[in-house]
Design a protein around this motif. Structure first.
Motif, PDB file in Angstrom:
ATOM      1  N   ALA A 213       0.843  -1.199   0.000  1.00  0.00           N
ATOM      2  CA  ALA A 213       0.000   0.000   0.000  1.00  0.00           C
ATOM      3  C   ALA A 213       0.872   1.240   0.000  1.00  0.00           C
ATOM      4  O   ALA A 213       2.035   1.209   0.418  1.00  0.00           O
ATOM      5  CB  ALA A 213      -0.923   0.013   1.224  1.00  0.00           C
ATOM      6  N   ALA A 214       0.296   2.339  -0.453  1.00  0.00           N
ATOM      7  CA  ALA A 214       0.931   3.645  -0.334  1.00  0.00           C
ATOM      8  C   ALA A 214       0.701   4.174   1.083  1.00  0.00           C
ATOM      9  O   ALA A 214      -0.252   3.779   1.760  1.00  0.00           O
ATOM     10  CB  ALA A 214       0.348   4.614  -1.348  1.00  0.00           C
ATOM     11  N   PRO A 215       1.554   5.077   1.544  1.00  0.00           N
ATOM     12  CA  PRO A 215       1.291   5.719   2.837  1.00  0.00           C
ATOM     13  C   PRO A 215      -0.029   6.482   2.815  1.00  0.00           C
ATOM     14  O   PRO A 215      -0.572   6.797   1.749  1.00  0.00           O
ATOM     15  CB  PRO A 215       2.488   6.675   3.000  1.00  0.00           C
ATOM     16  CG  PRO A 215       3.541   6.158   2.092  1.00  0.00           C
ATOM     17  CD  PRO A 215       2.816   5.532   0.936  1.00  0.00           C
ATOM     18  N   ALA A 216      -0.525   6.794   3.997  1.00  0.00           N
ATOM     19  CA  ALA A 216      -1.784   7.532   4.091  1.00  0.00           C
ATOM     20  C   ALA A 216      -1.674   8.908   3.435  1.00  0.00           C
ATOM     21  O   ALA A 216      -2.639   9.415   2.858  1.00  0.00           O
ATOM     22  CB  ALA A 216      -2.194   7.668   5.549  1.00  0.00           C
ATOM     23  N   ALA A 217      -0.508   9.532   3.550  1.00  0.00           N
ATOM     24  CA  ALA A 217      -0.249  10.823   2.911  1.00  0.00           C
ATOM     25  C   ALA A 217       0.986  10.669   2.030  1.00  0.00           C
ATOM     26  O   ALA A 217       2.088  11.081   2.403  1.00  0.00           O
ATOM     27  CB  ALA A 217      -0.050  11.918   3.954  1.00  0.00           C
ATOM     28  N   VAL A 452      -4.030  -6.014  15.249  1.00  0.00           N
ATOM     29  CA  VAL A 452      -3.507  -5.045  16.208  1.00  0.00           C
ATOM     30  C   VAL A 452      -4.642  -4.559  17.096  1.00  0.00           C
ATOM     31  O   VAL A 452      -5.803  -4.507  16.669  1.00  0.00           O
ATOM     32  CB  VAL A 452      -2.823  -3.856  15.497  1.00  0.00           C
ATOM     33  CG1 VAL A 452      -1.704  -4.347  14.586  1.00  0.00           C
ATOM     34  CG2 VAL A 452      -3.816  -3.040  14.681  1.00  0.00           C
ATOM     35  N   VAL A 453      -4.300  -4.179  18.331  1.00  0.00           N
ATOM     36  CA  VAL A 453      -5.341  -3.775  19.282  1.00  0.00           C
ATOM     37  C   VAL A 453      -5.073  -2.437  19.951  1.00  0.00           C
ATOM     38  O   VAL A 453      -5.923  -1.957  20.693  1.00  0.00           O
ATOM     39  CB  VAL A 453      -5.521  -4.844  20.387  1.00  0.00           C
ATOM     40  CG1 VAL A 453      -6.052  -6.145  19.810  1.00  0.00           C
ATOM     41  CG2 VAL A 453      -4.220  -5.080  21.154  1.00  0.00           C
ATOM     42  N   GLY A 454      -3.908  -1.800  19.688  1.00  0.00           N
ATOM     43  CA  GLY A 454      -3.587  -0.615  20.465  1.00  0.00           C
ATOM     44  C   GLY A 454      -3.010   0.535  19.671  1.00  0.00           C
ATOM     45  O   GLY A 454      -3.672   1.121  18.818  1.00  0.00           O
ATOM     46  N   ALA A 455      -1.747   0.856  19.947  1.00  0.00           N
ATOM     47  CA  ALA A 455      -1.132   2.057  19.377  1.00  0.00           C
ATOM     48  C   ALA A 455      -0.910   1.969  17.878  1.00  0.00           C
ATOM     49  O   ALA A 455      -0.605   2.976  17.236  1.00  0.00           O
ATOM     50  CB  ALA A 455       0.201   2.327  20.081  1.00  0.00           C
ATOM     51  N   HIS A 456      -1.065   0.762  17.296  1.00  0.00           N
ATOM     52  CA  HIS A 456      -0.927   0.621  15.844  1.00  0.00           C
ATOM     53  C   HIS A 456      -2.272   0.645  15.120  1.00  0.00           C
ATOM     54  O   HIS A 456      -2.317   0.471  13.900  1.00  0.00           O
ATOM     55  CB  HIS A 456      -0.188  -0.682  15.508  1.00  0.00           C
ATOM     56  CG  HIS A 456       1.254  -0.655  15.889  1.00  0.00           C
ATOM     57  ND1 HIS A 456       1.698  -1.069  17.129  1.00  0.00           N
ATOM     58  CD2 HIS A 456       2.361  -0.247  15.200  1.00  0.00           C
ATOM     59  CE1 HIS A 456       3.003  -0.926  17.187  1.00  0.00           C
ATOM     60  NE2 HIS A 456       3.443  -0.437  16.046  1.00  0.00           N
ATOM     61  N   LEU A 457      -3.358   0.874  15.844  1.00  0.00           N
ATOM     62  CA  LEU A 457      -4.649   1.054  15.190  1.00  0.00           C
ATOM     63  C   LEU A 457      -4.617   2.300  14.310  1.00  0.00           C
ATOM     64  O   LEU A 457      -3.838   3.227  14.541  1.00  0.00           O
ATOM     65  CB  LEU A 457      -5.753   1.208  16.239  1.00  0.00           C
ATOM     66  CG  LEU A 457      -6.075  -0.008  17.111  1.00  0.00           C
ATOM     67  CD1 LEU A 457      -6.943   0.410  18.298  1.00  0.00           C
ATOM     68  CD2 LEU A 457      -6.761  -1.095  16.290  1.00  0.00           C
ATOM     69  N   ALA A 458      -5.443   2.339  13.284  1.00  0.00           N
ATOM     70  CA  ALA A 458      -5.518   3.509  12.413  1.00  0.00           C
ATOM     71  C   ALA A 458      -5.837   4.755  13.241  1.00  0.00           C
ATOM     72  O   ALA A 458      -6.781   4.753  14.047  1.00  0.00           O
ATOM     73  CB  ALA A 458      -6.579   3.303  11.338  1.00  0.00           C
ATOM     74  N   GLY A 468       4.770   2.763   7.127  1.00  0.00           N
ATOM     75  CA  GLY A 468       6.129   2.849   6.622  1.00  0.00           C
ATOM     76  C   GLY A 468       6.650   1.532   6.080  1.00  0.00           C
ATOM     77  O   GLY A 468       7.605   1.511   5.298  1.00  0.00           O
ATOM     78  N   LEU A 469       6.041   0.429   6.470  1.00  0.00           N
ATOM     79  CA  LEU A 469       6.412  -0.889   5.972  1.00  0.00           C
ATOM     80  C   LEU A 469       5.557  -1.320   4.785  1.00  0.00           C
ATOM     81  O   LEU A 469       5.658  -2.458   4.322  1.00  0.00           O
ATOM     82  CB  LEU A 469       6.279  -1.920   7.092  1.00  0.00           C
ATOM     83  CG  LEU A 469       7.289  -1.783   8.246  1.00  0.00           C
ATOM     84  CD1 LEU A 469       6.870  -2.665   9.415  1.00  0.00           C
ATOM     85  CD2 LEU A 469       8.690  -2.136   7.785  1.00  0.00           C
ATOM     86  N   GLY A 470       4.714  -0.406   4.304  1.00  0.00           N
ATOM     87  CA  GLY A 470       3.853  -0.736   3.174  1.00  0.00           C
ATOM     88  C   GLY A 470       2.670  -1.597   3.551  1.00  0.00           C
ATOM     89  O   GLY A 470       2.110  -2.297   2.701  1.00  0.00           O
ATOM     90  N   ALA A 518       8.356  -7.519   5.383  1.00  0.00           N
ATOM     91  CA  ALA A 518       8.026  -6.370   6.221  1.00  0.00           C
ATOM     92  C   ALA A 518       7.666  -6.803   7.631  1.00  0.00           C
ATOM     93  O   ALA A 518       8.029  -6.137   8.609  1.00  0.00           O
ATOM     94  CB  ALA A 518       6.884  -5.578   5.593  1.00  0.00           C
ATOM     95  N   LEU A 519       6.963  -7.928   7.757  1.00  0.00           N
ATOM     96  CA  LEU A 519       6.625  -8.432   9.087  1.00  0.00           C
ATOM     97  C   LEU A 519       7.887  -8.793   9.857  1.00  0.00           C
ATOM     98  O   LEU A 519       7.993  -8.524  11.063  1.00  0.00           O
ATOM     99  CB  LEU A 519       5.717  -9.657   8.973  1.00  0.00           C
ATOM    100  CG  LEU A 519       5.283 -10.272  10.312  1.00  0.00           C
ATOM    101  CD1 LEU A 519       4.409  -9.301  11.094  1.00  0.00           C
ATOM    102  CD2 LEU A 519       4.546 -11.589  10.097  1.00  0.00           C
ATOM    103  N   GLY A 520       8.861  -9.373   9.158  1.00  0.00           N
ATOM    104  CA  GLY A 520      10.116  -9.702   9.821  1.00  0.00           C
ATOM    105  C   GLY A 520      10.828  -8.467  10.333  1.00  0.00           C
ATOM    106  O   GLY A 520      11.359  -8.461  11.462  1.00  0.00           O
ATOM    107  N   ARG A 521      10.850  -7.409   9.539  1.00  0.00           N
ATOM    108  CA  ARG A 521      11.473  -6.152   9.987  1.00  0.00           C
ATOM    109  C   ARG A 521      10.712  -5.565  11.166  1.00  0.00           C
ATOM    110  O   ARG A 521      11.311  -5.029  12.111  1.00  0.00           O
ATOM    111  CB  ARG A 521      11.500  -5.161   8.829  1.00  0.00           C
ATOM    112  CG  ARG A 521      12.524  -5.509   7.748  1.00  0.00           C
ATOM    113  CD  ARG A 521      12.279  -4.749   6.462  1.00  0.00           C
ATOM    114  NE  ARG A 521      12.158  -3.313   6.658  1.00  0.00           N
ATOM    115  CZ  ARG A 521      11.655  -2.487   5.759  1.00  0.00           C
ATOM    116  NH1 ARG A 521      11.190  -2.964   4.612  1.00  0.00           N
ATOM    117  NH2 ARG A 521      11.600  -1.195   5.993  1.00  0.00           N
TER     118      ARG A 521
END
Length: 572
Positions: A213-217, A452-458, A468-470, A518-521
């Protein structure tokens, strides 16, 4: 499947679109029997791509008099996904041209303004889709042959990263830079077709960390100078760039001249020698059977000195490095697909000069191994004598960033009014959950769903890490009724999810998809006490998700009763 030569197009008077058409009864039977994601869609194939039962003429009748024995791999894969071939389409001979007029089968005319060219070299394919005579079409693209006609006809053209679609069974133009492309009336249908056509034996492997995916902005570069544009065309591009800004993108100019310098090398320099290597022996031996303009280009390419070719390849590499440096920090480059739309008469008067101008913003793409998505972006009123032109833009991105280009293209694409002669067609396919690079059955990007359930939510503080990981947002989800959620004393604040089994509760969260690399990173940078493990969702699926140790969870506040992190933040 039987076929008939140069059959008239029903109710539209466009016999130049197809070189040969499938028998109507065969098409009807194929559509009725089709299964798969592309079932019910009619496919037109550029006649430099093998279709079993049809001679692959490349718009030169003497080049192939016997029918192809098998489908090209790209055609076979689309058929396997349910598409039904309706015929093979006209083109600039040997895919040498961007205007659609260099053919003995009759120059292909624009779908809306018949006195204007169709664009090429995938001319018949583009007009067939625009007029509703096909729902999908295969084109090829070396210098813009899949993008220019898409722009002129107000349709979508996807030119993938080189090598991700097989060129087996394709008459070469320049082997190092040839790509098989797809055309459709909308992005979602083109996306689904690319997922079916790409991959398979002999194709280029995808890197494990390719973005989904592209970044949000997204940061998008645009040319600092719009050279060679007809009146009104630069304004149309500026309006498109503003629309992109309005959609949340950061749009900034970069120096475009190095890109254009590379583009000029394709025909004005020694790189054209590849065209002679591809079909030059035939062209030189059959001068009377070859279009004069095409023959002159290809025969002249046979005189290129080896030292000139080496010198131009070295210059191309220097320009590639310079241009990639200019794109550093950007997610994509937005350019006009073409600077003008010439008439048939204008091309006839200056066949080489006009063709070169049309390719101003397309020729560099394959030379730099970039991917591209061409989409309609509006119209230009060219006055009472010329009428309304379709205006298109192309989103260009780094190799294997095809999903990024697709996302940015969605921000600017418009759906034009169909031509007056539009014959109908299948409705657009629904958008898939993943872009085509991650939807290829064999050979695409391998992706993982992450819960995800917390700080990584949209909208939460760490969403940018996934972007940043696409990673691609997949929507809301919840766990099975077997979990507890605790607020941890971290900075920024995060929750910890633990499985407790009986006595637990469902917890709200979100699904993101990202590539395995990306998941590994992501995992490598995950701070304690967080961990990744298997999470059971309410629909019975098990996916990768965030968890934490029992010890860390027990030290925090139990917030399970709120049902999710956002609800707790709101309540607090």
């Amino acid at each position: 499947m039987s076929h008939r030569e140069t059959a008239p197009v029903p109710a539209d008077g466009r016999p130049e679109v197809f070189i040969s058409r499938s028998d109507e009864a065969d098409v009807a039977a194929g559509l009725a029997a089709a299964t798969g994601p592309l079932a019910g869609l009619r496919l037109a194939v550029k006649n430099n791509v093998d279709v079993a039962g049809f001679p692959t003429t490349a718009a030169c009748p003497a080049y192939a008099t016997e029918p192809a024995q098998a489908d090209a791999q790209a055609v076979a894969r689309l058929r396997a996904a349910g598409a039904t071939v309706v015929g093979v389409t006209n083109l600039d001979q040997f895919a040498t041209g961007l205007v659609g007029q260099r053919t003995p089968y009759g120059g292909v005319r624009d779908a809306r303004r018949p006195e204007f060219v169709s664009g090429g070299s995938s001319s018949g394919s583009a007009v067939a889709v625009a007029l509703g005579l096909a729902d999908l079409a295969i084109g090829t693209d070396t210098a813009g042959s899949g993008r220019v006609p898409a722009a002129f006809q107000g349709i979508t053209g996807i030119k993938p990263t080189l090598g991700t679609v097989s060129v087996n069974g394709v008459v070469p133009a320049c082997r190092s830079y040839d790509a098989v492309t797809i055309m459709a009336r909308d992005l979602d249908t083109a996306d689904a077709a690319m997922a079916a056509m790409a991959g398979g034996p002999g194709t280029r492997p995808w890197p494990p960390d390719a973005p989904l995916a592209a970044p949000a902005a997204p940061r998008v570069a645009v040319p600092d100078d719009l050279t060679a544009m007809d009146p009104g065309w630069a304004d149309a591009f500026t309006a498109t760039a503003e629309r992109l800004r309005g959609a949340g993108a950061v749009v900034e100019p970069i120096r475009i001249e190095p890109f254009l310098a590379a583009a000029r090398l394709l025909y004005d320099g020694a790189l054209v020698a590849e065209r002679h290597a591809a079909v030059g022996a035939f062209v030189d031996a059959h001068p009377g059977d070859v279009d004069p303009t095409v023959g002159a280009i290809i025969s002249r390419a046979g005189t290129v000195a080896a030292s000139d070719l080496v010198r131009d390849l070295e210059r191309l590499e220097r320009l590639r490095q310079e241009c990639l440096g200019l794109l550093d920090g950007f997610d994509a480059l937005l350019v006009p697909t073409a600077p003008c739309h010439p008439t048939v008469a204008e091309v006839a008067a200056e066949p080489v000069a006009v063709n070169s101008r049309v390719g101003t913003y397309t020729n560099f793409c394959n030379l730099f191994d970039l991917c591209a998505v061409a989409v309609p972006a509006g119209t230009v009123d060219e006055g009472p004598e010329r009428g309304i032109a379709q205006f298109g833009v192309t989103v260009v991105a780094r190799p294997f960033h095809d999903a990024v280009a697709l996302d940015v293209a969605r921000l600017v694409a418009v759906r034009p009014e169909p031509p007056a002669e539009f014959a109908g067609g299948a409705p657009p396919l629904p958008a898939g959950p993943l872009p085509w690079p991650a939807a290829i059955a064999d050979g695409g990007v391998r992706s993982v769903e992450l819960f995800v359930v917390g700080a990584h939510l949209a909208g939460q503080p760490l969403e940018h890490e996934l972007r940043g990981l696409g990673a691609r947002w997949g929507g809301a989800a919840r766990t099975a009724a077997a979990y507890e959620l605790h607020a941890l004393g971290t900075v920024p604040p995060k929750p910890g999810l633990t499985r407790v089994g009986e006595g637990g509760a469902p917890v709200e969260g979100e699904i993101w998809s990202l590539s395995e690399g990306a998941l590994g990173r992501f995992l490598a940078g995950l701070p304690a006490p967080m961990s990744l493990g298997r999470i059971e969702l309410s629909d019975g699926r098990w996916v990768v998700g965030f968890g934490c140790t029992r010890e860390a969870a027990s030290a925090g506040e139990d917030i399970t009763k709120y049902g999710g992190w956002r609800a707790w933040l709101t309540a607090g």
